[in-house]
Design a protein around this motif. Sequence first.
Motif, PDB file in Angstrom:
ATOM      1  N   VAL A 107       0.846  -1.189   0.000  1.00 32.10           N
ATOM      2  CA  VAL A 107       0.000   0.000   0.000  1.00 32.10           C
ATOM      3  C   VAL A 107       0.881   1.238   0.000  1.00 32.10           C
ATOM      4  N   ASP A 108       0.499   2.225  -0.797  1.00 39.86           N
ATOM      5  CA  ASP A 108       1.218   3.496  -0.807  1.00 39.86           C
ATOM      6  C   ASP A 108       0.975   4.194   0.533  1.00 39.86           C
ATOM      7  N   PRO A 109       2.022   4.425   1.338  1.00 37.37           N
ATOM      8  CA  PRO A 109       1.814   5.069   2.643  1.00 37.37           C
ATOM      9  C   PRO A 109       1.131   6.426   2.540  1.00 37.37           C
ATOM     10  N   ALA A 110       1.371   7.155   1.435  1.00 38.07           N
ATOM     11  CA  ALA A 110       0.735   8.468   1.276  1.00 38.07           C
ATOM     12  C   ALA A 110      -0.775   8.315   1.108  1.00 38.07           C
ATOM     13  N   VAL A 111      -1.195   7.298   0.360  1.00 38.24           N
ATOM     14  CA  VAL A 111      -2.635   7.058   0.189  1.00 38.24           C
ATOM     15  C   VAL A 111      -3.258   6.678   1.527  1.00 38.24           C
ATOM     16  N   LEU A 112      -2.565   5.812   2.268  1.00 38.65           N
ATOM     17  CA  LEU A 112      -3.078   5.391   3.563  1.00 38.65           C
ATOM     18  C   LEU A 112      -3.185   6.590   4.509  1.00 38.65           C
ATOM     19  N   HIS A 113      -2.172   7.454   4.499  1.00 38.35           N
ATOM     20  CA  HIS A 113      -2.183   8.633   5.364  1.00 38.35           C
ATOM     21  C   HIS A 113      -3.319   9.577   4.988  1.00 38.35           C
ATOM     22  N   ALA A 117      -9.724   7.817  -7.827  1.00 38.71           N
ATOM     23  CA  ALA A 117      -9.892   6.879  -8.932  1.00 38.71           C
ATOM     24  C   ALA A 117      -9.671   5.496  -8.350  1.00 38.71           C
ATOM     25  N   TYR A 118     -10.347   4.495  -8.909  1.00 39.93           N
ATOM     26  CA  TYR A 118     -10.291   3.183  -8.267  1.00 39.93           C
ATOM     27  C   TYR A 118     -10.149   2.070  -9.300  1.00 39.93           C
ATOM     28  N   ASP A 127      -5.054  -0.503  -1.684  1.00 41.20           N
ATOM     29  CA  ASP A 127      -3.989  -0.633  -2.676  1.00 41.20           C
ATOM     30  C   ASP A 127      -4.484  -0.355  -4.094  1.00 41.20           C
ATOM     31  N   ARG A 128      -5.794  -0.271  -4.296  1.00 46.41           N
ATOM     32  CA  ARG A 128      -6.353   0.046  -5.612  1.00 46.41           C
ATOM     33  C   ARG A 128      -6.859   1.479  -5.698  1.00 46.41           C
ATOM     34  N   VAL A 129      -6.684   2.244  -4.613  1.00 43.39           N
ATOM     35  CA  VAL A 129      -7.177   3.619  -4.569  1.00 43.39           C
ATOM     36  C   VAL A 129      -6.091   4.582  -5.030  1.00 43.39           C
ATOM     37  N   ARG A 130      -6.479   5.529  -5.858  1.00 41.90           N
ATOM     38  CA  ARG A 130      -5.603   6.636  -6.250  1.00 41.90           C
ATOM     39  C   ARG A 130      -6.322   7.928  -5.899  1.00 41.90           C
TER      40      ARG A 130
END
Length: 316
Positions: free
Chosen positions: A136-142, A157-158, A197-200
């Motif tokens: 998972v991108d830590p920035a997305v999680l944050h 976007a998903y 992990d699929r979220v942008r």
Amino acid sequence: MAASDRMLALLSLLQARRDWPGTELARRLGVSERTVRRDVDRLRGMGYRVEAAKGPAGGYRLDAGGALPPLLFDDEQAVALGVALAQSAIAGPDLRDAAARARATLRQVLPGHLRERLDALTAAVDQAVPETATRVDPAVLHNAAAAVDGRRTLRIAYGGRDEPRRIEPHRLVLRDGRWYLVAWDLGPAGWRLLRVDRVRILGGAGRPFRPRRIPGGDALRFVESRMRGGGYDGRWPCIGSVELLLPASEVEPFAGDGTVERLDDDRCRVTLGAWSWPALAARFATFDAPFVSPRPRALMEACEILAARLASAAAR
């Protein structure tokens, strides 16, 4: 008390409670209020942000600063933190790597007796890394966590698609090494379970929203219900039982979330759930033993369907 010991004692007190009267700090440390003021100034010089309130009832408060100053933990806190960091594999590979670095930093500065306790506890605990653990991108999680906490909409976007979606993020859930976001989709309206992990994320946080009641009452139950394909009560949509020609003691270790009722030394009734009736029939077949009396009738019909499919596959 030596000056260095007194500084550590003062820092420990400031971390333990939000507000401290100067007179109380002086009494605890066995020094004058003037000495407390000098020690507070020394802490400020080390990077700690200690706020002071003037007046007869004045005191001190340790606030968050712009940079991370040295931290003070007692023995139990330090060991607990080290063990928690060692058990971080469930959080996924990105956070696991960061936790491993943090644990190595902590272990390096621990006294010898605490390092031995930490190593012993870590070695004594087995940890199964989930096969489904995803990066998972830590920035997305944050950003997702900040939006959940701030109750702000997100534009995302998903799933590799480019079309934007607006959501109201309600909770983050970690399950089997995978992060999920429970969110209300604003168009088309409805609850969604999104893999992080699929979220942008497209842009920053949006407008504030009023939280809605998550179906089933909480996020964990919602995730379980979606995983099982059933209602929001977390139950399997298809639940049935059979009389299995095996001792209950041999079945119980493999029944999972099902129940096993002993009938006699060689038989037991097993109740299981699944997302469909044929899938449930297949679950009973995995015990590799004859079974009879499937209930309800839908399960009996599913056994006939599954038998026909297996016979067809064997014939080919």
